[in-house]
Design an enzyme around this catalytic site. Structure first.
Site, PDB file in Angstrom:
ATOM      1  N   HIS A 178       8.289  74.709  41.161  1.00 52.31           N
ATOM      2  CA  HIS A 178       7.407  73.589  41.619  1.00 52.31           C
ATOM      3  C   HIS A 178       6.480  74.566  42.610  1.00 52.31           C
ATOM      4  O   HIS A 178       6.939  75.215  43.527  1.00 52.31           O
ATOM      5  CB  HIS A 178       8.019  72.543  42.692  1.00 52.31           C
ATOM      6  CG  HIS A 178       7.019  71.914  43.462  1.00 52.31           C
ATOM      7  ND1 HIS A 178       6.501  70.491  42.690  1.00 52.31           N
ATOM      8  CD2 HIS A 178       6.283  71.879  44.437  1.00 52.31           C
ATOM      9  CE1 HIS A 178       5.365  70.052  43.363  1.00 52.31           C
ATOM     10  NE2 HIS A 178       5.410  70.860  44.632  1.00 52.31           N
ATOM     11  N   CYS A 179       5.107  74.678  42.337  1.00 49.61           N
ATOM     12  CA  CYS A 179       4.255  75.238  42.877  1.00 49.61           C
ATOM     13  C   CYS A 179       3.273  74.716  43.967  1.00 49.61           C
ATOM     14  O   CYS A 179       2.707  73.795  43.628  1.00 49.61           O
ATOM     15  CB  CYS A 179       3.093  76.075  42.290  1.00 49.61           C
ATOM     16  SG  CYS A 179       2.011  77.225  42.665  1.00 49.61           S
TER      17      CYS A 179
END
Ligand code: ZN
Ligand code: ZN
Length: 343
Positions: A178-179
């Site tokens: 997850h960025c």
């Protein structure tokens, strides 16, 4: 001299901090060190402040929010404003080629397109409707991804290489990570956009660094400052050296020198991360698998306690089918084509 030492120290600390954070997630020793550090801080900082800090950290890193997207755009905006405001005009006066000067703008436009695509594209959310399709895409390796496992939150069967993202509260196919910078998961359907975004961002930072550095070097060469002498604090006549030149440039063009420092460090950090991401793409491994794989490797290491009877379960990457096939899988994901046809 003092300024240069402080500036280099600052750069070294930023780099060291980044490397430590990267290594901390991999090494048990560093994890222990960090938790001990946090324990010491918990004695110094009042409890109400600790709770507030935890709440802020939880909001920033464990909920979907646009803080880092906005920060990203502000930083990019500041760098490009400085470039347009000062460097562009000065470079034109020094007769730089216009193609060369417009290259950072071209890279910015392409970068913003891929940035937006990374932010808004569905990374491959697993739903009741597409669950069966995703289950057929990858083989179960029975080490990292065993068959017939259900996600307790989504109540769906977990396809191989998928993971539940606690930030977005959904299961994502071929989950990478997850960025926070794009406020989205990186998965099967948007890894191609994320890689292109990373590539263009690194290229724009590197181009900016090269243009600004060439500008400063050309300025020094044209002004003949390096041929001159100066009188130091002790009254001795000194020949101009690199340290003096950097200080001279910082006093004359403080914003440009600061920008050069920032984009050079950024180019190295982004370049390093880009190489790592391309390496994983080439061997068809996700960041999630790399992280889990390293832990599986660590379990066999004699320093880590494990039940003596337990068989060491070696992780083996079964998804790599050669460089071109691996890249095609990322840039032309089969299930994305299928979903489009269905619509
Ligand atoms: Zn789930
Ligand atoms: Zn997510």
């Amino acid at each position: 001299m003092d300024f240069l030492v402080l500036f280099l120290l600052y750069l070294a600390l930023v780099l060291l901090g980044f490397v430590m954070i990267c290594l901390a997630s991999k090494t048990h020793y560093l994890q222990g060190l960090i938790s001990r550090g946090a324990q010491i801080f918990s004695y110094i900082i009042p409890e109400c402040l600790q709770r507030a800090m935890l709440r802020v950290l939880h909001y920033l890193f464990h909920t979907r929010n646009y803080t880092f997207v906005i920060l990203h755009l502000i930083l990019q905006g500041m760098v490009y404003t400085e470039y347009t405001w000062e460097i562009f005009g000065l470079c034109q006066q020094l007769e730089f080629s216009l193609y060369y000067l417009f290259l950072p703008y071209l890279l910015l436009i392409v970068n913003l397109v891929f940035f937006t695509l990374s932010c808004v594209t569905d990374p491959g959310t697993i739903t009741k409707a597409n669950e069966l399709l995703f289950l057929q895409v990858y083989e179960f390796d029975e080490v990292m991804f065993p068959k017939n496992v259900r996600c307790p939150t989504c109540d769906l069967r977990k396809p191989a290489r998928s993971k539940h993202c606690s930030v977005c509260n959904r299961c994502v196919h071929r989950f990478d990570h997850h960025c926070v910078w794009v406020n989205n998961c990186v998965g099967a359907w948007n890894t191609r956009y994320f890689l292109s975004y990373l590539l263009t961002l690194t290229a724009s930072a590197a181009t900016m660094a090269v243009v600004s550095t060439v500008f400063l070097v050309r300025l020094v060469v044209m002004s003949d400052v390096y041929l001159q002498t100066y009188v130091d604090d002790l009254g001795h006549l000194q020949v101009v050296d690199t340290v003096f030149l950097v200080q001279y440039l910082f006093l004359t063009f403080p914003r440009i020198v600061f920008l050069v420092g920032f984009v050079v460090v950024l180019s190295f950090l982004l370049g390093g991360y880009l190489c790592f991401s391309l390496y994983l793409a080439a061997i068809n491994q996700t960041t999630n698998e790399w992280h889990k794989g390293s832990r599986a490797w660590c379990q066999r290491c004699p320093h880590t306690a494990r039940p003596p009877a337990a068989e060491p379960q070696a992780y083996r990457n079964i998804h790599s089918h050669g460089l071109w096939s691996n890249l095609r899988e990322i840039f032309l994901p089969a299930t994305a084509r299928y979903e489009r046809k269905k619509k």
